[in-house]
Each structure stands twice: as structure tokens, then as C-alpha cells.
Design a protein around this motif. Structure first.
Motif, PDB file in Angstrom:
ATOM      1  N   GLY A   1       0.841  -1.197   0.000  1.00  0.00           N
ATOM      2  CA  GLY A   1       0.000   0.000   0.000  1.00  0.00           C
ATOM      3  C   GLY A   1       0.879   1.250   0.000  1.00  0.00           C
ATOM      4  N   GLY A   2       0.311   2.358  -0.435  1.00  0.00           N
ATOM      5  CA  GLY A   2       1.000   3.652  -0.370  1.00  0.00           C
ATOM      6  C   GLY A   2       2.133   3.772  -1.381  1.00  0.00           C
TER       7      GLY A   2
ATOM      8  N   GLY B   1      15.386   1.076   6.677  1.00  0.00           N
ATOM      9  CA  GLY B   1      14.299   1.449   7.583  1.00  0.00           C
ATOM     10  C   GLY B   1      13.052   1.993   6.902  1.00  0.00           C
ATOM     11  N   GLY B   2      13.178   2.552   5.701  1.00  0.00           N
ATOM     12  CA  GLY B   2      12.019   3.095   4.977  1.00  0.00           C
ATOM     13  C   GLY B   2      10.956   2.049   4.730  1.00  0.00           C
ATOM     14  N   ILE B   3      11.360   0.788   4.729  1.00  0.00           N
ATOM     15  CA  ILE B   3      10.421  -0.320   4.504  1.00  0.00           C
ATOM     16  C   ILE B   3       9.270  -0.246   5.501  1.00  0.00           C
ATOM     17  N   ARG B   4       9.585   0.191   6.731  1.00  0.00           N
ATOM     18  CA  ARG B   4       8.538   0.194   7.772  1.00  0.00           C
ATOM     19  C   ARG B   4       7.365   1.106   7.424  1.00  0.00           C
ATOM     20  N   SER B   5       7.610   2.197   6.697  1.00  0.00           N
ATOM     21  CA  SER B   5       6.472   3.073   6.375  1.00  0.00           C
ATOM     22  C   SER B   5       5.553   2.373   5.379  1.00  0.00           C
TER      23      SER B   5
ATOM     24  N   VAL C   1      12.905  -5.967  10.615  1.00  0.00           N
ATOM     25  CA  VAL C   1      12.236  -6.231  11.889  1.00  0.00           C
ATOM     26  C   VAL C   1      11.157  -5.168  12.065  1.00  0.00           C
ATOM     27  N   PRO C   2       9.893  -5.561  12.271  1.00  0.00           N
ATOM     28  CA  PRO C   2       8.849  -4.532  12.417  1.00  0.00           C
ATOM     29  C   PRO C   2       9.035  -3.748  13.716  1.00  0.00           C
ATOM     30  N   ALA C   3       8.482  -2.533  13.736  1.00  0.00           N
ATOM     31  CA  ALA C   3       8.697  -1.632  14.877  1.00  0.00           C
ATOM     32  C   ALA C   3       8.344  -2.293  16.207  1.00  0.00           C
ATOM     33  N   GLU C   4       7.271  -3.088  16.232  1.00  0.00           N
ATOM     34  CA  GLU C   4       6.832  -3.668  17.514  1.00  0.00           C
ATOM     35  C   GLU C   4       7.794  -4.725  18.054  1.00  0.00           C
TER      36      GLU C   4
END
Ligand code: NIG
Ligand code: FE
Length: 409
Positions: free
Chosen positions: A80-81, A99-103, A170-173
Motif C-alpha cells: 500500500g502507499g 528502515g524506509g520499509i517500515r512506512s 524487523v517490524p517496529a513492535e
């Protein structure tokens, strides 16, 4: 399924090496007979079987070039996005980071199945119009059990070449609990995703997963019957190539920063190096020296890596043009890498070539030779596309008589 004959082909790239030594198997004044979705005959137009088709099923290529459909062996099409602002900032000097992957993960989780599906089909239409007839699609923007399962399931609706990439970042959580995240990926997430997938992949890179964590991910996938492929050496040198070769991975992808030892290991292995020219283009990284790699004996593929972060092109011709202009490949090598090379990276022997028994996946170019793919960058040169023997795309001037499927799906 019907029979058709494409004749009066000025330059036919078969990728079947000729006894005289042309490994690209280039024929002139050639014809191809298609029967039942497969290629039934290939040879000189003069010798084409005349018993074949009625007049409607004879396609006059008008002396133009025909190549195998492109095999795009690396993409991330379910998301998405977009990240246009990140690209703009990068062009103004900001560095690309994993890290941009997380958005994109946040935007993907927020999208419905139908939204993701519509987007995915739009990308497939784009690809087909640019000559791609086989595509591999990775997950990796879900990063939870339910979301990764959703992404591989949606990908499996449109291609058999589905890759589970729960270990993208690794996802933020889980930010401070990387090993716990690897437990999840190799446990419940893999259980949910393996039934929809053929491949297991991991981003083995600083900022993503270490070589030990990557090994765990790949070995867990293999134990569930998946075949390994690896993202490595994109942002700097590392041990990902060594791991990929050791585990007999079909492909290591990126390889922007390879050491001499990496090149020697690849040359002595069956692991394909998949170059992703759109990534270096869109992240302002240095282009790998494909000339050196090919001369060292490495088997090289080219893929688009279509994704909203590092490479938002779906154009194999664009990637071919970069590989020729900036990576030292000849046009013939680049077209081989985008067809036969992609097929090797997916361990497929039924696509990426024009030979009796292969799938009838072909592209008629609006050009007398494949050289034009690099010589005329940015110009839409695809005149007509057949997938499994069915005319699935035609440039507007040729559209009559196609099924107008307009989709790779
Ligand atoms: O192949 N390298 C890791 N993954 C993608 C980039 C994903 C992103 O930036 O969203 C790639 O380049
Ligand atoms: Fe990728």
C-alpha cells in the motif's frame, strides 16, 4: 487451443546456443509455430510448416525482432502507499536506508485485500505492456502472521513464483526483540505462508538480519519444502553471498558491493546473481561491474525489483538499458540476463527461451533488433506479447484480434 505462425521475423533471439558458437541463438528471417500454448517449431521462415494455420493465425512480423518474454525474477508488488517524498529527498542528497520499509508496512497493513489486489493487477498490466510474461512476487510488507499470509495469498492468485519474505526487516513492535521476531518468522508465520509459497527469502544486511539470523530463516524455509534465495550486499559488503552459495540458493539478489571472494564463490556455484539496475538508479548507489562478473564466469540475471522504496520501475527494457550503458553488458547479454537469466534464477526451463516444447511466451518488438532496447531507452518498443500462446497485449495499432486480457494474471 489454436495454432499460429509468426513469420518474417528479422531477428529471432532463441537463447538456444547455436553450434557455430552464438550462445544467444540468434536466427534471421525466421518463423515460430505456436501450438497449444507451447512452441511447436522454430526455424527459417522459408522452411516453416505450411500446413499450419489459416490466414488469420499468420502473423507477419514485418522483419522486426522477436525475443522471449521477459522473466522478472524479483519484485515486491503487494503493498500500500508509495514513497515519492522519500525518493525526492534522496535525489536531494539523503541516503537510502532499509528502515524506509517500515512506512510501507504501515500503509500495507491499512489496505484491504481488494485494494492490494487492484494495485497488484495494475502493476501486472504495466509489466505485460513492457514485455514481461513471468514474474516472481515477494511478501515482506506485512510482517505479522496475518498480513504476511495475506500478501503471499494475493501473490499466489497471479503467479506460481511466490516468495515468503517475512524476514524483510524487523517490524517496529519487535524493535528490541530481533531474535523473537526470527522465532515468529521461522515458526507460526512460516507455517501460515509456506502453503502459498515456492521460495523463502531474507534481507541479509546491516539494518535487517545478520548472517546467523538469515541462516535460521532460510533453513526453516527449506525444512518446509521452500527453495532459498537471498537479498544481500545491497548496502555494503557482507557474508550473505557466502551463505547463499553454501545453502545452494537459486539466486542472490542485489550484489552491489561484492568482494573478490564473493565473485569467485558465485562463479564456482549454481547460484545466479540477480542484478537490479533500477535500485542503483533510484538510490544513487554505484552500479556493479557486470562485465567483470560475466567475465569471471558468474551467471547474471536482470530484474526490476519493483517496490515503492528502492526501485519503483516495472520496466525490464529500462533495466536493460542501464545494464548496457552503465554496467558494461552487451545488449545481447542484457537481453539474455532479462530472459534466460531470470529463468535460471527461478530454476525454470520452460520460460526464457524460444525452443520446441517451451511455453509460447514471446515479444514482438517495434524494432529490427534487440539492440534497440538499450539504444532507444524510454521508448515503448513492445508491439505485441503472447503468453502461453495467447496474444495478451498489443500496442494500439495492433490491438485487433488479441484477447485483450491486458493482464499477466
Ligand atoms: O529489494 N532490499 C530490501 N528490500 C527492497 C527494498 C524495499 C523498500 O525499500 O521498501 C529491495 O530493494
Ligand atoms: Fe527486493
Amino acid at each position: 487451443m489454436s495454432t499460429s505462425l509468426i513469420t518474417n521475423i528479422g531477428e529471432l533471439t532463441t537463447n538456444v546456443g547455436l553450434p557455430e558458437g552464438d550462445r544467444f541463438g540468434t536466427l534471421h528471417d525466421a518463423a515460430v509455430l505456436i501450438d497449444g500454448g507451447r512452441i511447436a517449431w522454430v526455424g527459417s521462415a522459408d522452411a516453416a510448416p505450411v500446413a499450419a494455420p489459416d490466414a488469420d493465425a499468420i502473423i507477419d512480423a514485418g522483419g522486426r525482432a522477436v525475443i522471449p518474454g521477459f522473466v522478472d525474477s524479483h519484485s515486491h508488488l503487494v503493498f500500500g502507499g508509495d514513497r515519492a517524498a522519500e525518493f525526492e529527498a534522496r535525489m536531494a542528497g539523503q541516503k537510502y536506508a532499509a528502515g524506509g520499509i517500515r512506512s510501507t508496512v504501515a500503509a500495507t497493513r491499512a489496505a484491504s485485500d481488494d485494494e492490494l489486489r487492484a494495485r497488484l493487477r495494475g502493476f501486472l498490466d504495466e509489466m505485460l505492456a513492457q514485455g514481461t510474461t513471468t514474474v516472481e512476487i515477494k511478501s515482506g510488507y506485512g510482517l505479522s502472521v496475518a498480513d504476511e499470509e495475506r500478501l503471499v495469498r494475493l501473490a499466489a492468485e497471479v503467479t506460481p513464483e511466490v516468495t515468503f519474505l517475512g524476514a524483510h526487516v524487523v517490524p517496529a513492535e519487535y524493535a528490541d526483540r530481533v531474535d523473537e521476531y526470527v522465532d515468529l518468522v521461522t515458526g507460526r508465520m512460516l507455517d501460515a505462508c509456506a502453503p502459498h509459497s515456492r521460495w523463502i527469502d531474507v534481507f541479509c544486511e546491516t539494518g535487517a538480519f545478520s548472517v546467523e539470523q538469515s541462516r535460521r530463516v532460510l533453513e526453516a524455509g527449506v525444512s518446509k519444502g521452500l527453495l532459498p534465495r537471498v537479498h544481500a550486499s545491497q548496502l555494503g559488503p557482507g557474508d550473505g553471498v557466502r551463505l547463499a552459495v553454501e545453502l545452494g540458493a537459486a539466486s542472490i539478489d542485489h550484489g552491489t558491493y561484492l568482494t573478490d571472494a564473493d565473485i569467485a564463490a558465485l562463479a564456482a556455484s549454481d547460484t545466479v546473481l540477480t542484478l537490479l539496475p533500477g535500485v542503483e538508479f533510484s538510490t544513487r548507489q554505484p552500479y556493479p561491474d557486470a562485465r567483470r562478473l560475466i567475465d569471471a564466469g558468474v551467471t547474471v540475471a536482470i530484474a526490476c525489483d519493483t517496490n515503492p522504496g528502492s526501485s519503483f520501475t516495472s520496466s525490464m527494457p529500462f533495466c536493460i538499458a542501464i545494464a548496457v550503458r552503465d554496467m558494461g553488458m552487451t545488449p545481447a547479454e542484457a537481453v539474455w540476463a532479462a530472459t534466460a537469466g531470470g529463468a535460471r534464477a527461478l530454476r525454470r526451463d520452460d520460460v526464457g527461451l524460444i525452443a520446441v516444447g517451451a511455453r509460447a511466451d514471446l515479444v514482438l518488438l517495434k524494432a529490427p533488433t534487440r539492440i534497440h532496447l538499450a539504444y532507444r531507452p524510454g521508448v515503448p518498443l513492445v508491439e505485441q506479447v503472447w503468453k502461453d500462446g495467447v496474444a495478451v497485449f498489443a500496442a494500439p495499432s495492433k490491438a485487433r484480434g488479441t484477447e485483450n486480457r491486458g493482464s499477466l494474471a
